[in-house]
Design a protein around this motif. Structure first.
Motif, PDB file in Angstrom:
ATOM      1  N   PHE A  20       0.852  -1.176   0.000  1.00 56.43           N
ATOM      2  CA  PHE A  20       0.000   0.000   0.000  1.00 56.43           C
ATOM      3  C   PHE A  20       0.888   1.226   0.000  1.00 56.43           C
ATOM      4  O   PHE A  20       2.101   1.138   0.211  1.00 56.43           O
ATOM      5  N   TYR A  21       0.299   2.377  -0.255  1.00 61.84           N
ATOM      6  CA  TYR A  21       1.049   3.630  -0.252  1.00 61.84           C
ATOM      7  C   TYR A  21       0.198   4.706   0.401  1.00 61.84           C
ATOM      8  O   TYR A  21      -1.030   4.626   0.444  1.00 61.84           O
ATOM      9  N   GLN A  22       0.868   5.718   0.919  1.00 63.22           N
ATOM     10  CA  GLN A  22       0.174   6.839   1.535  1.00 63.22           C
ATOM     11  C   GLN A  22      -0.049   7.922   0.492  1.00 63.22           C
ATOM     12  O   GLN A  22       0.860   8.283  -0.252  1.00 63.22           O
ATOM     13  N   GLU A  23      -1.260   8.429   0.452  1.00 64.83           N
ATOM     14  CA  GLU A  23      -1.590   9.522  -0.453  1.00 64.83           C
ATOM     15  C   GLU A  23      -2.013  10.727   0.372  1.00 64.83           C
ATOM     16  O   GLU A  23      -2.937  10.639   1.189  1.00 64.83           O
ATOM     17  N   ILE A  24      -1.333  11.833   0.170  1.00 63.83           N
ATOM     18  CA  ILE A  24      -1.617  13.086   0.865  1.00 63.83           C
ATOM     19  C   ILE A  24      -2.232  14.041  -0.145  1.00 63.83           C
ATOM     20  O   ILE A  24      -1.607  14.365  -1.156  1.00 63.83           O
ATOM     21  N   GLU A  25      -3.446  14.451   0.098  1.00 65.29           N
ATOM     22  CA  GLU A  25      -4.173  15.313  -0.831  1.00 65.29           C
ATOM     23  C   GLU A  25      -4.057  16.765  -0.383  1.00 65.29           C
ATOM     24  O   GLU A  25      -4.360  17.106   0.760  1.00 65.29           O
ATOM     25  N   LEU A  26      -3.643  17.627  -1.310  1.00 66.91           N
ATOM     26  CA  LEU A  26      -3.399  19.030  -1.031  1.00 66.91           C
ATOM     27  C   LEU A  26      -4.330  19.900  -1.847  1.00 66.91           C
ATOM     28  O   LEU A  26      -4.560  19.643  -3.039  1.00 66.91           O
ATOM     29  N   THR A  27      -4.851  20.946  -1.231  1.00 67.23           N
ATOM     30  CA  THR A  27      -5.574  21.960  -1.983  1.00 67.23           C
ATOM     31  C   THR A  27      -4.554  22.840  -2.693  1.00 67.23           C
ATOM     32  O   THR A  27      -3.472  23.108  -2.168  1.00 67.23           O
ATOM     33  N   PRO A  28      -4.854  23.302  -3.899  1.00 71.72           N
ATOM     34  CA  PRO A  28      -3.846  24.048  -4.663  1.00 71.72           C
ATOM     35  C   PRO A  28      -3.601  25.429  -4.079  1.00 71.72           C
ATOM     36  O   PRO A  28      -4.478  26.038  -3.467  1.00 71.72           O
ATOM     37  N   ALA A  29      -2.390  25.910  -4.294  1.00 68.48           N
ATOM     38  CA  ALA A  29      -2.101  27.306  -3.987  1.00 68.48           C
ATOM     39  C   ALA A  29      -2.956  28.191  -4.886  1.00 68.48           C
ATOM     40  O   ALA A  29      -3.349  27.784  -5.989  1.00 68.48           O
ATOM     41  N   PRO A  30      -3.284  29.405  -4.436  1.00 67.29           N
ATOM     42  CA  PRO A  30      -4.198  30.255  -5.213  1.00 67.29           C
ATOM     43  C   PRO A  30      -3.805  30.422  -6.672  1.00 67.29           C
ATOM     44  O   PRO A  30      -4.673  30.450  -7.550  1.00 67.29           O
ATOM     45  N   ARG A  31      -2.506  30.500  -6.972  1.00 68.80           N
ATOM     46  CA  ARG A  31      -2.112  30.754  -8.360  1.00 68.80           C
ATOM     47  C   ARG A  31      -2.327  29.550  -9.269  1.00 68.80           C
ATOM     48  O   ARG A  31      -2.254  29.669 -10.488  1.00 68.80           O
ATOM     49  N   TYR A  32      -2.580  28.378  -8.671  1.00 67.12           N
ATOM     50  CA  TYR A  32      -2.850  27.189  -9.476  1.00 67.12           C
ATOM     51  C   TYR A  32      -4.308  26.744  -9.385  1.00 67.12           C
ATOM     52  O   TYR A  32      -4.694  25.760 -10.021  1.00 67.12           O
ATOM     53  N   ALA A  33      -5.111  27.471  -8.626  1.00 69.45           N
ATOM     54  CA  ALA A  33      -6.470  27.009  -8.348  1.00 69.45           C
ATOM     55  C   ALA A  33      -7.328  26.947  -9.605  1.00 69.45           C
ATOM     56  O   ALA A  33      -8.280  26.166  -9.669  1.00 69.45           O
ATOM     57  N   HIS A  34      -7.018  27.759 -10.617  1.00 75.38           N
ATOM     58  CA  HIS A  34      -7.806  27.733 -11.847  1.00 75.38           C
ATOM     59  C   HIS A  34      -7.380  26.598 -12.771  1.00 75.38           C
ATOM     60  O   HIS A  34      -8.058  26.325 -13.772  1.00 75.38           O
ATOM     61  N   GLN A  35      -6.274  25.916 -12.440  1.00 70.64           N
ATOM     62  CA  GLN A  35      -5.750  24.867 -13.313  1.00 70.64           C
ATOM     63  C   GLN A  35      -5.952  23.455 -12.758  1.00 70.64           C
ATOM     64  O   GLN A  35      -6.107  22.508 -13.522  1.00 70.64           O
ATOM     65  N   VAL A  36      -5.907  23.311 -11.438  1.00 66.73           N
ATOM     66  CA  VAL A  36      -6.017  21.984 -10.838  1.00 66.73           C
ATOM     67  C   VAL A  36      -6.968  22.018  -9.655  1.00 66.73           C
ATOM     68  O   VAL A  36      -7.100  23.039  -8.970  1.00 66.73           O
ATOM     69  N   ASN A  37      -7.623  20.892  -9.412  1.00 63.45           N
ATOM     70  CA  ASN A  37      -8.480  20.749  -8.232  1.00 63.45           C
ATOM     71  C   ASN A  37      -7.666  20.452  -6.987  1.00 63.45           C
ATOM     72  O   ASN A  37      -7.947  20.948  -5.901  1.00 63.45           O
ATOM     73  N   GLU A  38      -6.654  19.588  -7.150  1.00 63.34           N
ATOM     74  CA  GLU A  38      -5.835  19.191  -6.018  1.00 63.34           C
ATOM     75  C   GLU A  38      -4.533  18.602  -6.522  1.00 63.34           C
ATOM     76  O   GLU A  38      -4.405  18.215  -7.686  1.00 63.34           O
ATOM     77  N   ILE A  39      -3.585  18.541  -5.618  1.00 62.38           N
ATOM     78  CA  ILE A  39      -2.310  17.861  -5.846  1.00 62.38           C
ATOM     79  C   ILE A  39      -2.245  16.695  -4.873  1.00 62.38           C
ATOM     80  O   ILE A  39      -2.507  16.858  -3.679  1.00 62.38           O
ATOM     81  N   GLU A  40      -1.914  15.514  -5.375  1.00 59.85           N
ATOM     82  CA  GLU A  40      -1.766  14.336  -4.525  1.00 59.85           C
ATOM     83  C   GLU A  40      -0.294  13.987  -4.425  1.00 59.85           C
ATOM     84  O   GLU A  40       0.416  13.915  -5.437  1.00 59.85           O
ATOM     85  N   LEU A  41       0.164  13.763  -3.198  1.00 58.31           N
ATOM     86  CA  LEU A  41       1.584  13.575  -2.906  1.00 58.31           C
ATOM     87  C   LEU A  41       1.795  12.223  -2.242  1.00 58.31           C
ATOM     88  O   LEU A  41       1.081  11.858  -1.310  1.00 58.31           O
ATOM     89  N   THR A  42       2.779  11.482  -2.729  1.00 57.42           N
ATOM     90  CA  THR A  42       3.166  10.211  -2.115  1.00 57.42           C
ATOM     91  C   THR A  42       4.672  10.192  -1.914  1.00 57.42           C
ATOM     92  O   THR A  42       5.430  10.536  -2.824  1.00 57.42           O
ATOM     93  N   PHE A  43       5.103   9.807  -0.716  1.00 55.61           N
ATOM     94  CA  PHE A  43       6.518   9.593  -0.418  1.00 55.61           C
ATOM     95  C   PHE A  43       6.803   8.102  -0.398  1.00 55.61           C
ATOM     96  O   PHE A  43       6.093   7.336   0.270  1.00 55.61           O
ATOM     97  N   LEU A  44       7.839   7.683  -1.096  1.00 53.26           N
ATOM     98  CA  LEU A  44       8.347   6.313  -1.010  1.00 53.26           C
ATOM     99  C   LEU A  44       9.796   6.411  -0.558  1.00 53.26           C
ATOM    100  O   LEU A  44      10.694   6.674  -1.356  1.00 53.26           O
ATOM    101  N   ALA A  45      10.000   6.234   0.741  1.00 54.71           N
ATOM    102  CA  ALA A  45      11.327   6.422   1.316  1.00 54.71           C
ATOM    103  C   ALA A  45      12.147   5.152   1.198  1.00 54.71           C
ATOM    104  O   ALA A  45      11.620   4.033   1.164  1.00 54.71           O
ATOM    105  N   GLY A  46      13.451   5.318   1.163  1.00 49.43           N
ATOM    106  CA  GLY A  46      14.392   4.213   1.154  1.00 49.43           C
ATOM    107  C   GLY A  46      15.673   4.645   1.834  1.00 49.43           C
ATOM    108  O   GLY A  46      15.811   5.804   2.252  1.00 49.43           O
TER     109      GLY A  46
END
Length: 347
Positions: free
Chosen positions: A177-203
């Protein structure tokens, strides 16, 4: 000493177990220390093995919806092959290696709504008994925290976090499984994307950082999302301007997505940009025949707002961190858990 859990399958008069974790959170790739305290029952028992399991509450997507379940993603044997006499008190210290891809459960000391647990399994007289269960708290690695801090300072907000069953194609992911962190966009990107999803895979050497942009749709827009993957060395944390670095990642991701949409893309496939030294890769459907879906909304009720100090975590409208600790057993109790992760017992 008050022992939390009598071993149920042995009935009244059986041994009791209390696992005490060292105070404070651990980090991915770190070591979890503590002691297992045993109290003998009304009769002598032979302890064949004493094993600690790391469990996670994981979501799985299916054609007919979503489900939640428990996964055992790491097992570590800390003792065994000794006699526990009636009424005897016996303690076993342990140092348990934490898998590098273990998801983070808190940021700046406040919970993200991710539920992890440490469960003690006692092998007695040819039977296994699930004993004490304790919540596991995991804080970010320095590189993870630097990236999250930069996102907060750039104006991104934290919407939710969850654990999803499956694999991200083209990565070195080890856990099931993986962790998904959902981010609301910064104001300057709000007209282009709904959200940014971030996943870290550490090693051991660093992080794979997977970013996904969910494009804001329109009447003539496609439904495709864009993914980009970056690699970060643990040694670069103090040598990088993270605000500039992360801003470049996001700008490239959004521009790549816009260009892909302009060209029409390929129905049913995601755009996947690569920014590492591992050569071409691709984005596969996430395990068990389920394609990757996109969710929005508060999930566990976790909301993280961008502040002067970065992503300042606040949990509202749902289960706060203290309640997660108090009720961690309710999440795992009675589940049909699955084994996963990096294999069986370790000595």
């Amino acid at each position: 000493m008050v022992f939390k859990r009598l071993l149920g399958s042995l009935g009244v008069g059986g041994p009791a177990v209390d696992t005490v974790l060292d105070p404070g959170p651990v980090t991915p790739g770190g070591v979890l220390g503590g002691q297992v305290h045993l109290k003998g029952g009304d009769a002598d028992f032979t302890v064949e093995h004493l094993t600690l399991e790391l469990l996670a509450r994981v979501e799985a997507e299916h054609e007919d919806g979503e489900s939640e379940g428990t996964m055992v993603f790491h097992r570590h044997t800390v003792g065994g092959a000794f006699r526990l006499a009636a009424g005897e008190a016996h303690s076993i210290p342990f140092s348990l290696p934490v898998p590098w891809e273990t998801p983070i459960t808190e940021l700046y000391g406040q919970g993200l709504g991710i539920v992890l647990g440490v469960r003690t399994e006692l092998g007695l007289a040819g039977a296994r008994d699930k004993g004490d269960l304790d919540p596991l708290t995991v804080r970010p690695l320095p590189a993870q925290e630097a990236i999250l801090e930069a996102l907060g300072q750039l104006g991104f907000g934290f919407r939710s976090a969850d654990l999803e069953r499956g694999h991200i194609g083209g990565t070195g992911q080890q856990l099931p499984f993986y962790q998904e962190i959902e981010l609301t966009p910064a104001p300057r990107y709000a007209h282009q994307v709904n959200e940014i999803e971030l996943t870290f895979l550490a090693g051991p050497a660093g992080l794979e950082v997977v970013l996904e942009a969910d494009k804001r749709g329109g009447p003539f827009s496609g439904s495709h999302d864009a993914l980009s993957r970056f690699t970060v060395s643990h040694h670069d944390v103090g040598r990088v301007d993270w605000n500039a670095e992360v801003e470049g990642w996001i700008r490239g991701l959004v521009e790549h997505r816009a260009g892909y949409a302009t060209q029409g893309g390929y129905p049913g496939h995601d755009a996947y940009a690569h920014h590492d030294a591992h050569g071409p890769a691709h984005h596969d459907a996430y395990g068990h025949g389920d394609s990757h879906g996109h969710r929005s909304g508060p999930g566990m009720g976790t909301v993280v707002a961008a502040g002067a100090a970065g992503l300042a975590v606040g949990v509202v409208g749902g289960m706060v961190a203290a309640e997660v600790v108090d009720e961690v057993g309710d999440f795992f109790e009675g589940d049909d858990e699955e084994d996963g992760g990096d294999g069986g017992d370790e000595d």
